[in-house]
Design an enzyme around this catalytic site. Structure first.
Site, PDB file in Angstrom:
ATOM      1  N   GLU A 188      -8.448   0.760   6.806  1.00 38.08           N
ATOM      2  CA  GLU A 188      -8.949   1.060   5.371  1.00 38.08           C
ATOM      3  C   GLU A 188     -10.499   0.869   5.116  1.00 38.08           C
ATOM      4  O   GLU A 188     -10.956   0.138   4.439  1.00 38.08           O
ATOM      5  CB  GLU A 188      -8.240  -0.016   4.307  1.00 38.08           C
ATOM      6  CG  GLU A 188      -6.887   0.029   3.971  1.00 38.08           C
ATOM      7  CD  GLU A 188      -6.297   1.221   3.408  1.00 38.08           C
ATOM      8  OE1 GLU A 188      -7.275   1.959   3.011  1.00 38.08           O
ATOM      9  OE2 GLU A 188      -5.304   1.501   3.284  1.00 38.08           O
ATOM     10  N   ASN A 205     -17.662  -2.191  10.113  1.00 40.53           N
ATOM     11  CA  ASN A 205     -18.900  -1.366  10.054  1.00 40.53           C
ATOM     12  C   ASN A 205     -18.953  -0.527   8.872  1.00 40.53           C
ATOM     13  O   ASN A 205     -20.125  -0.262   8.214  1.00 40.53           O
ATOM     14  CB  ASN A 205     -19.271  -0.593  11.428  1.00 40.53           C
ATOM     15  CG  ASN A 205     -19.666  -1.515  12.430  1.00 40.53           C
ATOM     16  OD1 ASN A 205     -19.923  -2.832  12.382  1.00 40.53           O
ATOM     17  ND2 ASN A 205     -19.604  -0.810  13.739  1.00 40.53           N
ATOM     18  N   PHE A 255     -10.924 -35.344  16.218  1.00 44.34           N
ATOM     19  CA  PHE A 255     -12.022 -34.869  16.950  1.00 44.34           C
ATOM     20  C   PHE A 255     -12.696 -34.021  16.197  1.00 44.34           C
ATOM     21  O   PHE A 255     -12.445 -33.165  15.507  1.00 44.34           O
ATOM     22  CB  PHE A 255     -11.568 -34.244  18.153  1.00 44.34           C
ATOM     23  CG  PHE A 255     -10.785 -34.964  19.375  1.00 44.34           C
ATOM     24  CD1 PHE A 255     -11.624 -36.145  20.041  1.00 44.34           C
ATOM     25  CD2 PHE A 255      -9.443 -35.006  19.420  1.00 44.34           C
ATOM     26  CE1 PHE A 255     -10.701 -36.938  20.987  1.00 44.34           C
ATOM     27  CE2 PHE A 255      -8.828 -35.666  20.369  1.00 44.34           C
ATOM     28  CZ  PHE A 255      -9.647 -36.641  21.122  1.00 44.34           C
ATOM     29  N   GLN A 256     -14.086 -34.389  16.332  1.00 40.45           N
ATOM     30  CA  GLN A 256     -15.012 -33.773  15.533  1.00 40.45           C
ATOM     31  C   GLN A 256     -15.187 -32.356  15.506  1.00 40.45           C
ATOM     32  O   GLN A 256     -15.551 -31.408  14.528  1.00 40.45           O
ATOM     33  CB  GLN A 256     -16.532 -34.310  15.385  1.00 40.45           C
ATOM     34  CG  GLN A 256     -16.540 -35.635  14.522  1.00 40.45           C
ATOM     35  CD  GLN A 256     -17.842 -36.221  14.809  1.00 40.45           C
ATOM     36  OE1 GLN A 256     -18.896 -35.895  15.217  1.00 40.45           O
ATOM     37  NE2 GLN A 256     -18.158 -37.301  13.883  1.00 40.45           N
ATOM     38  N   ASN A 267       0.933  -1.265   0.083  1.00 37.52           N
ATOM     39  CA  ASN A 267       0.089  -0.100  -0.038  1.00 37.52           C
ATOM     40  C   ASN A 267       0.958   1.409  -0.036  1.00 37.52           C
ATOM     41  O   ASN A 267       0.698   2.217  -0.837  1.00 37.52           O
ATOM     42  CB  ASN A 267      -1.054  -0.038   1.263  1.00 37.52           C
ATOM     43  CG  ASN A 267      -2.418  -0.555   0.876  1.00 37.52           C
ATOM     44  OD1 ASN A 267      -2.672  -0.755  -0.180  1.00 37.52           O
ATOM     45  ND2 ASN A 267      -3.075  -0.812   1.832  1.00 37.52           N
ATOM     46  N   SER A 275     -16.567  19.747   0.247  1.00 36.43           N
ATOM     47  CA  SER A 275     -15.793  18.622  -0.141  1.00 36.43           C
ATOM     48  C   SER A 275     -15.120  19.233  -1.371  1.00 36.43           C
ATOM     49  O   SER A 275     -13.889  18.437  -1.783  1.00 36.43           O
ATOM     50  CB  SER A 275     -16.646  17.547  -0.750  1.00 36.43           C
ATOM     51  OG  SER A 275     -17.524  17.930  -1.766  1.00 36.43           O
ATOM     52  N   PHE A 318       0.892   7.398   3.187  1.00 33.46           N
ATOM     53  CA  PHE A 318      -0.170   8.025   2.692  1.00 33.46           C
ATOM     54  C   PHE A 318      -0.872   8.573   3.934  1.00 33.46           C
ATOM     55  O   PHE A 318      -1.425   7.725   4.776  1.00 33.46           O
ATOM     56  CB  PHE A 318      -1.028   7.751   1.641  1.00 33.46           C
ATOM     57  CG  PHE A 318      -1.684   6.181   2.044  1.00 33.46           C
ATOM     58  CD1 PHE A 318      -0.829   5.215   1.894  1.00 33.46           C
ATOM     59  CD2 PHE A 318      -2.926   5.925   2.278  1.00 33.46           C
ATOM     60  CE1 PHE A 318      -1.354   3.870   1.912  1.00 33.46           C
ATOM     61  CE2 PHE A 318      -3.372   4.666   2.517  1.00 33.46           C
ATOM     62  CZ  PHE A 318      -2.482   3.642   2.478  1.00 33.46           C
TER      63      PHE A 318
HETATM   64  O1  GRA Z   1     -20.421  14.749  -3.740  1.00 36.71           O
HETATM   65  P1  GRA Z   1     -19.377  15.283  -2.996  1.00 36.71           P
HETATM   66  O2  GRA Z   1     -18.497  16.086  -3.823  1.00 36.71           O
HETATM   67  O3  GRA Z   1     -19.841  16.129  -1.700  1.00 36.71           O
HETATM   68  O4  GRA Z   1     -18.397  14.203  -2.789  1.00 36.71           O
HETATM   69  C1  GRA Z   1     -19.023  13.135  -1.667  1.00 36.71           C
HETATM   70  C2  GRA Z   1     -18.999  11.945  -2.466  1.00 36.71           C
HETATM   71  O5  GRA Z   1     -19.505  12.007  -3.796  1.00 36.71           O
HETATM   72  C3  GRA Z   1     -17.609  13.163  -0.953  1.00 36.71           C
HETATM   73  O6  GRA Z   1     -17.168  12.014  -0.987  1.00 36.71           O
HETATM   74  C4  GRA Z   1     -17.412  11.317  -2.394  1.00 36.71           C
HETATM   75  N1  GRA Z   1     -17.346   9.837  -2.460  1.00 36.71           N
HETATM   76  C5  GRA Z   1     -16.577   9.314  -3.375  1.00 36.71           C
HETATM   77  N2  GRA Z   1     -16.040   9.814  -4.373  1.00 36.71           N
HETATM   78  C6  GRA Z   1     -15.662   8.821  -5.260  1.00 36.71           C
HETATM   79  C7  GRA Z   1     -17.553   9.127  -1.510  1.00 36.71           C
HETATM   80  N3  GRA Z   1     -17.372   7.787  -1.810  1.00 36.71           N
HETATM   81  C8  GRA Z   1     -16.650   7.944  -2.951  1.00 36.71           C
HETATM   82  C9  GRA Z   1     -16.190   7.145  -3.685  1.00 36.71           C
HETATM   83  N4  GRA Z   1     -16.196   5.682  -3.610  1.00 36.71           N
HETATM   84  N5  GRA Z   1     -15.409   7.520  -4.936  1.00 36.71           N
HETATM   85  C10 GRA Z   1     -18.288  12.786   0.714  1.00 36.71           C
HETATM   86  O7  GRA Z   1     -19.232  11.539   0.319  1.00 36.71           O
HETATM   87  P2  GRA Z   1     -20.360  10.881   1.218  1.00 36.71           P
HETATM   88  O8  GRA Z   1     -21.215   9.810   0.665  1.00 36.71           O
HETATM   89  O9  GRA Z   1     -21.147  12.156   1.919  1.00 36.71           O
HETATM   90  O10 GRA Z   1     -19.409  10.169   2.330  1.00 36.71           O
HETATM   91  P3  GRA Z   1     -19.576  10.205   3.984  1.00 36.71           P
HETATM   92  O11 GRA Z   1     -20.638   9.904   4.476  1.00 36.71           O
HETATM   93  O12 GRA Z   1     -18.710  11.549   4.471  1.00 36.71           O
HETATM   94  O13 GRA Z   1     -18.533   8.973   4.224  1.00 36.71           O
HETATM   95  C11 GRA Z   1     -18.727   7.792   3.579  1.00 36.71           C
HETATM   96  C12 GRA Z   1     -17.633   6.727   4.135  1.00 36.71           C
HETATM   97  C13 GRA Z   1     -18.007   6.467   5.560  1.00 36.71           C
HETATM   98  C14 GRA Z   1     -17.972   5.462   3.256  1.00 36.71           C
HETATM   99  C15 GRA Z   1     -16.424   7.062   3.794  1.00 36.71           C
HETATM  100  O14 GRA Z   1     -15.931   8.141   4.620  1.00 36.71           O
HETATM  101  C16 GRA Z   1     -15.218   6.034   4.208  1.00 36.71           C
HETATM  102  O15 GRA Z   1     -15.215   5.416   3.334  1.00 36.71           O
HETATM  103  N6  GRA Z   1     -14.719   6.251   5.550  1.00 36.71           N
HETATM  104  C17 GRA Z   1     -13.656   4.999   5.807  1.00 36.71           C
HETATM  105  C18 GRA Z   1     -12.270   5.724   5.973  1.00 36.71           C
HETATM  106  C19 GRA Z   1     -10.967   4.662   5.488  1.00 36.71           C
HETATM  107  O16 GRA Z   1     -11.195   3.816   5.029  1.00 36.71           O
HETATM  108  N7  GRA Z   1     -10.102   5.122   6.282  1.00 36.71           N
HETATM  109  C20 GRA Z   1      -8.754   4.346   5.892  1.00 36.71           C
HETATM  110  C21 GRA Z   1      -7.609   5.109   6.242  1.00 36.71           C
HETATM  111  S1  GRA Z   1      -5.977   4.866   5.476  1.00 36.71           S
HETATM  112  C22 GRA Z   1      -5.579   3.290   6.294  1.00 36.71           C
HETATM  113  O17 GRA Z   1      -6.264   2.766   7.153  1.00 36.71           O
HETATM  114  C23 GRA Z   1      -4.243   2.830   6.091  1.00 36.71           C
HETATM  115  C24 GRA Z   1      -3.880   1.301   6.186  1.00 36.71           C
HETATM  116  C25 GRA Z   1      -2.606   0.876   5.798  1.00 36.71           C
HETATM  117  C26 GRA Z   1      -2.571  -0.549   5.665  1.00 36.71           C
HETATM  118  O18 GRA Z   1      -2.736  -1.342   6.606  1.00 36.71           O
HETATM  119  O19 GRA Z   1      -2.416  -1.145   4.454  1.00 36.71           O
END
Ligand code: GRA
Length: 385
Positions: free
Chosen positions: A363, A367, A277-278, A88, A178, A123
């Site tokens: 990621e 939920n 063992f089952q 990543n 946004s 990132f």
């Molecule tokens: O229409 P707009 O201009 O207001 O934009 C909205 C929407 O169109 C805005 O984002 C846009 N959007 C997207 N654009 C393209 C939303 N989803 C997409 C998409 N798939 N593609 C806000 O959208 P919204 O619908 O109002 O979203 P929200 O209610 O604010 O949130 C939605 C949601 C909860 C699903 C989202 O925020 C989300 O996915 N949250 C999870 C965050 C996450 O995954 N964080 C990970 C951090 S990085 C990490 O974990 C590193 C790990 C490293 C490793 O181990 O590999």
């Protein structure tokens, strides 16, 4: 439909398994215990071309695609969830975003160094009060003469304290909602940047840090895409990085199953192998079937990307959700079956158990994935765009 791996993919899978068996598995427990970041192994994987599968040859990649990258990630993840993160930081969350949104100059400047791991990447999305709720992040990059001034802080950023470059998401204009979010490629050695490593339950040889930005001067050409493209870039990127997490979860679950099978065939109690063992058989049946399901969903999502469907958020959420739950179920099951041998830090099952939980968190939590799926099913918000 074709569910088989072609010869090329099969050969890559075997080579990656061999590499993991030799270079990662013998050291993974020790590295984890010592919180040691094995940068040489990460770089070696870069030299072997592990991070360049979905990147065109023009920028140093192999252009063999997302499924190939997924298979490599799964195999490395079978050995160590910490090392898995590099797929990543070097490619899916970084080089790939530059490929999709950067200028030709940015592509040439950043992509080859990232995928060869000459430069370590990270990132930076998450902040103390912006985890699942990405849009509530507070970092700012204010226009200043010919460039930007970056202020704010990030947290839970993988590899940040060792990174040379980072994609940082910040608002250039908070009032524009946004449309005010942008993405910047930041030199992590710039003045005004400091990091502090966080202590955590698992993936202890993958450093995770807070980053503090204090009046960091960013040149104009650090902007990726246009001003206001941050939303498109961040959600587009999460949609690719989730693939890496799903593949890692499958790899970890597979490692748990293999540990259980070996133990069940060796350990005897009440005059017979414990595999007889089952109750253990029931668990092994569940583990194996769930791993197959998670793997198929993950490969399907990768395959869709290879068909050009990079916006497959729904199918990505299916895969990430099922893989996260499977990793945790398999780690808990391995712990139950191995008993004290699972609980002991002398064997890797304890590490799998600590690492598995992360696949339910990173990621996009379990939920968040379920919410994306449910809103799509209900017709409230289409997941794929
Ligand atoms: O229409 P707009 O201009 O207001 O934009 C909205 C929407 O169109 C805005 O984002 C846009 N959007 C997207 N654009 C393209 C939303 N989803 C997409 C998409 N798939 N593609 C806000 O959208 P919204 O619908 O109002 O979203 P929200 O209610 O604010 O949130 C939605 C949601 C909860 C699903 C989202 O925020 C989300 O996915 N949250 C999870 C965050 C996450 O995954 N964080 C990970 C951090 S990085 C990490 O974990 C590193 C790990 C490293 C490793 O181990 O590999």
């Amino acid at each position: 439909m074709d569910f088989g791996l072609n010869e090329e993919l099969q050969a890559m899978k075997e080579a990656a398994r061999d590499f993991t068996e030799k270079e990662i598995i013998p050291n993974a427990d020790k590295w984890d215990e010592e919180h040691f970041f094995p940068v040489e192994v990460i770089k070696k994987m870069g030299e072997l071309g592990y991070y360049g599968c979905p990147i065109p040859e023009k920028y140093g990649g192999s252009d063999v695609g997302f499924l190939a990258q997924t298979i490599l990630t799964e195999e490395v993840g079978r050995g160590s969830s910490s090392i898995r993160v590099a797929f990543n930081t070097q490619c899916l969350g970084n080089a790939l975003s530059v490929l999709r949104h950067g200028t030709e100059e940015q592509k040439q400047k950043f992509i080859p160094d990232l995928i060869s791991a000459k430069k370590i990447g990270c990132f930076a999305i998450t902040e103390a009060n912006a985890g699942s709720d990405v849009m509530s992040l507070k970092s700012t990059a204010k226009l200043d003469g010919d460039g930007f001034i970056l202020n704010g802080s990030k947290t839970w950023i993988s590899f940040a304290s060792r990174a040379d470059i980072a994609i940082v998401y910040a608002y250039h204009d908070r009032s524009a909602g946004s449309k005010g979010l942008s993405a910047f490629m930041v030199d992590m050695h710039s003045e005004g940047i400091s990091t502090s490593d966080l202590d955590k339950l698992g993936t202890r040889s993958s450093p995770t840090s807070e980053i503090f930005f204090e009046d960091v001067k960013l040149p104009k050409d650090s902007l990726i895409g246009n001003l206001g493209d941050g939303v498109k870039i961040v959600f587009g990127s999460l949609n690719q990085t989730r693939l890496c997490c799903a593949a890692g979860g499958v790899g970890l679950a597979q490692a748990c199953l293999e540990a259980v099978i070996q133990y069940c065939n060796e350990r005897e109690q009440f005059g017979q192998q414990v595999g007889k063992f089952q109750m253990n058989q029931e668990t092994i049946g569940q583990m194996a079937a769930q791993i197959e399901a998670a793997r198929l969903l993950t490969y399907r999502a990768a395959w869709q990307k290879d068909q050009g469907q990079l916006g497959n958020t729904l199918e990505m959420s299916y895969a990430k959700y099922v893989a996260g739950e499977t990793a945790t179920f398999c780690a808990q099951s391995a712990m139950k079956i191995l008993g004290a041998y699972g609980y002991s830090n002398e064997y890797p099952v304890a590490r799998y158990y600590r690492d598995a939980v992360l696949y339910q968190i990173v990621e996009g939590t379990v939920n968040v994935q379920k919410m994306i799926i449910a809103l799509d099913q209900l017709g409230y918000r289409k997941a794929n765009r």
